[in-house]
Design a protein around this motif. Structure first.
Motif, PDB file in Angstrom:
ATOM      1  N   GLU A  38      -0.152  -0.140 -18.193  1.00 33.18           N
ATOM      2  CA  GLU A  38      -1.407  -0.875 -18.281  1.00 33.18           C
ATOM      3  C   GLU A  38      -1.297  -2.185 -17.514  1.00 33.18           C
ATOM      4  O   GLU A  38      -0.329  -2.932 -17.664  1.00 33.18           O
ATOM      5  N   ASN A  39      -2.306  -2.471 -16.719  1.00 31.22           N
ATOM      6  CA  ASN A  39      -2.437  -3.771 -16.046  1.00 31.22           C
ATOM      7  C   ASN A  39      -1.366  -4.057 -14.998  1.00 31.22           C
ATOM      8  O   ASN A  39      -1.297  -5.176 -14.491  1.00 31.22           O
ATOM      9  N   ILE A  40      -0.530  -3.099 -14.680  1.00 35.03           N
ATOM     10  CA  ILE A  40       0.465  -3.292 -13.608  1.00 35.03           C
ATOM     11  C   ILE A  40       0.199  -2.264 -12.512  1.00 35.03           C
ATOM     12  O   ILE A  40       0.206  -1.059 -12.768  1.00 35.03           O
ATOM     13  N   ASP A  41      -0.074  -2.743 -11.308  1.00 37.80           N
ATOM     14  CA  ASP A  41      -0.336  -1.860 -10.166  1.00 37.80           C
ATOM     15  C   ASP A  41       0.748  -2.029  -9.114  1.00 37.80           C
ATOM     16  O   ASP A  41       1.229  -3.144  -8.877  1.00 37.80           O
ATOM     17  N   VAL A  42       1.105  -0.924  -8.481  1.00 32.53           N
ATOM     18  CA  VAL A  42       2.116  -0.926  -7.425  1.00 32.53           C
ATOM     19  C   VAL A  42       1.413  -0.728  -6.080  1.00 32.53           C
ATOM     20  O   VAL A  42       0.627   0.206  -5.911  1.00 32.53           O
ATOM     21  N   ILE A  43       1.695  -1.632  -5.152  1.00 25.40           N
ATOM     22  CA  ILE A  43       1.074  -1.597  -3.823  1.00 25.40           C
ATOM     23  C   ILE A  43       2.168  -1.402  -2.777  1.00 25.40           C
ATOM     24  O   ILE A  43       3.093  -2.220  -2.684  1.00 25.40           O
ATOM     25  N   PHE A  44       2.071  -0.323  -2.016  1.00 26.98           N
ATOM     26  CA  PHE A  44       3.050  -0.051  -0.965  1.00 26.98           C
ATOM     27  C   PHE A  44       2.478  -0.504   0.371  1.00 26.98           C
ATOM     28  O   PHE A  44       1.455   0.014   0.836  1.00 26.98           O
ATOM     29  N   ASP A  45       3.141  -1.478   0.959  1.00 24.27           N
ATOM     30  CA  ASP A  45       2.726  -2.086   2.222  1.00 24.27           C
ATOM     31  C   ASP A  45       3.496  -1.369   3.331  1.00 24.27           C
ATOM     32  O   ASP A  45       4.729  -1.472   3.409  1.00 24.27           O
ATOM     33  N   ILE A  46       2.782  -0.663   4.200  1.00 22.68           N
ATOM     34  CA  ILE A  46       3.480   0.246   5.107  1.00 22.68           C
ATOM     35  C   ILE A  46       2.742   0.365   6.437  1.00 22.68           C
ATOM     36  O   ILE A  46       1.531   0.180   6.515  1.00 22.68           O
ATOM     37  N   LYS A  47       3.499   0.660   7.486  1.00 21.47           N
ATOM     38  CA  LYS A  47       2.930   1.011   8.790  1.00 21.47           C
ATOM     39  C   LYS A  47       3.097   2.515   8.989  1.00 21.47           C
ATOM     40  O   LYS A  47       4.001   3.128   8.406  1.00 21.47           O
ATOM     41  N   PRO A  48       2.271   3.130   9.837  1.00 23.72           N
ATOM     42  CA  PRO A  48       2.378   4.584  10.036  1.00 23.72           C
ATOM     43  C   PRO A  48       3.791   5.038  10.424  1.00 23.72           C
ATOM     44  O   PRO A  48       4.291   6.037   9.902  1.00 23.72           O
TER      45      PRO A  48
END
Length: 537
Positions: free
Chosen positions: A238-248
């Protein structure tokens, strides 16, 4: 009046407009006892018996303080302003603006006055349900979103403390940038302990946390990362999101790792966020109000001049929500819309002035982040105007939407520049910027009109090449050129059989569409039919 009640009211005297949580008041009224409890709870060597004892003492302190708080509530001196998370109460003065309360104790007298707030030029639109302040109770004395630089911390314990302190100044989201460094510097057991505590804090305080992972920096840490998420997703995130920052090209390099992540997240029918760094360099943050981000040119300055020595910075100060559909049901012309937009900008300017006036008080707890010598904390912040229910099926009305938003953005940019020029000419250089974005339903489900948009659904990889899907993304790409504060495309991936298919779909999205940020929601079944005429969230 009891000494404890006198101490409580002394705190309100110094911050008449502020809300105080029970935790904040306990720390201030019983600092010595609280410090001893915190030492045990944050200790990495305390055993289970010591931790349980510290938790009992903490609960006892809360009950002790609540006795006095409830007495002040009964006397109508303070009131409960809201309850968040797992029953965390917030209190504020039960005084109207301009009212005064006098307390005499022995030979001492304390006078509390709640200053009048300036009238806001959006009150008419608020009354008609067209304009809303995001988190109105804390609109002018808290920040929407801050970014914390994880890699500049040597100890998880200090990072955890700064996050907890930041909850008192933030009303939406805290993002931990470059979280990938955690997998390199600490053992899986230590990371899990940190994340479990973070999970409890987000539930208690009702705030969002983002873990931003830059895949460019992932090498030997991938094994640890997969192990952590495999364990962590057994809990309810709950309330924790994971964001993957990536290039192709990084997706190709780390294809096996991304496939492993998809297997973990899809098994739990949850979602992940993907940001295309080729399209947008600066981080994206996700809160209840919507997405936040920085201007790319300004982010480049921050990276070159401040990032290596910074512990954190503000991304957004205030947000105002506009229900586009409701506005045009009552008003008819773009001219009237632009007039309202200018009134909203004036209200945001007033809110920023209040924040600056009270900044010493409400930022005192995050002095490590807001270090005056580093001067970057507010340097790149913006305010947000967020739009809701701007779905239009008719092509002509759709073009009108783009024209109205684009002309409004030009108006806002000129307004901000003129205000900064005025402040500068008075010898007070002050930053004031406003960005456009969408708002999420979670911002205020009770006040927002019924959502008319359904997320895009993908049943197979080939769906991404269909003409309808191409039209969907083409419209969103055009809108994203106006939403300079960022936006999220939400995609429901139905009944995924093979994680490799999702990885291929990520490749298609990253290489073929100018969509910098999207959420992939792994769903076991369809969530309703999508009408592609309803293309805007």
């Amino acid at each position: 009046m009891h000494e404890t009640e006198y101490q409580i009211l002394s705190l309100f005297k110094g911050a008449a407009h502020k809300e105080f949580s029970t935790d904040e008041l306990v720390k201030a009224v019983y600092p010595d006892e609280w410090s001893k409890i915190e030492q045990v709870l944050n200790s990495e060597i305390a055993d289970r018996t010591q931790v349980s004892s510290a938790k009992r003492k903490k609960a006892k302190l809360h009950r002790k303080l609540l006795y006095h708080l409830n007495k002040l509530v009964d006397e109508e001196i303070i009131e409960v302003s809201r309850v968040e998370g797992k029953g965390i109460k917030y209190f504020k003065l039960a005084l109207e603006a301009g009212e005064e309360f006098v307390i005499e104790r022995y030979k001492r007298k304390i006078i509390i006055t709640k200053p009048s707030l300036p009238a806001m030029p959006i009150e008419r639109y608020e009354q008609e349900g067209i304009v809303f302040k995001f988190q109105p109770e804390s609109w002018s004395n808290r920040l929407n979103a801050i970014l914390i630089e994880t890699k500049n911390y040597d100890y998880l314990k200090q990072l955890s403390k700064d996050i907890e302190d930041s909850f008192s100044i933030v009303n939406d989201v805290i993002a931990l940038n470059n979280f990938e460094c955690v997998f390199e510097n600490w053992r899986v057991e230590e990371i899990m302990g940190f994340l479990k505590k973070l999970l409890v804090q987000t539930r208690d305080y009702g705030k969002n946390i983002n873990l931003i992972i830059n895949m460019e920096n992932m090498n030997h840490e991938i094994k640890n990362m997969l192990a952590v998420f495999r364990e962590f997703l057994k809990l309810k995130m709950e309330n924790i999101d994971v964001i993957f920052d990536i290039k192709p090209r990084e997706l190709h390099t780390h294809f096996t790792a991304v496939k492993g992540l998809v297997q973990i997240f899809s098994k739990k029918n949850t979602h992940i966020f993907i940001k295309n760094r080729d399209l947008h360099e600066s981080p994206y943050l996700v809160g209840k109000a919507g997405t936040y981000t920085f201007n790319n040119d300004e982010w480049e300055i921050y990276k070159n001049e401040f990032k290596d020595n910074s512990l954190g910075l503000v991304c957004s100060q205030c947000s105002v929500i506009i229900d586009y559909n409701r506005f045009f049901r009552k008003f008819k012309t773009p001219k009237e819309f632009r007039y309202m937009i200018k009134q909203v900008a004036t209200a945001l300017l007033a809110a920023n002035s209040l924040q600056r006036r009270n900044s010493q008080e409400f930022l005192s707890k995050v002095s490590r982040l807001n270090n005056p010598e580093k001067r970057q904390f507010f340097l790149f912040s913006r305010n947000y105007i967020r739009f809701w229910n701007y779905v239009v099926a008719d092509p002509e009305k759709r073009e009108l939407l783009f024209e109205v938003l684009k002309s409004s953005q030009n108006l806002i940019n000129k307004f901000c520049l003129s205000q900064e020029t005025i402040y500068k000419s008075c010898g007070m250089p002050t930053r004031f910027r406003i960005a456009f974005s969408s708002v999420f339903r979670e911002a205020d489900e009770k006040l927002l009109s019924t959502q008319t948009y359904k997320d895009l659904q993908i049943r197979k990889s080939e769906d991404l090449y269909s003409e309808e899907t191409k039209d969907f993304f083409k419209a969103r790409e055009k809108l994203l050129r106006i939403f300079n504060g960022g936006d999220r495309i939400s995609i429901n991936r139905v009944n995924l059989k093979d994680a490799e298919d999702a990885c291929k779909e990520f490749t298609i999205l990253l290489n073929n569409y100018s969509i910098p940020f999207f959420r992939y929601n792994f769903s076991p079944k369809p969530m309703g039919d999508l009408k592609l005429t309803q293309f805007i969230e």
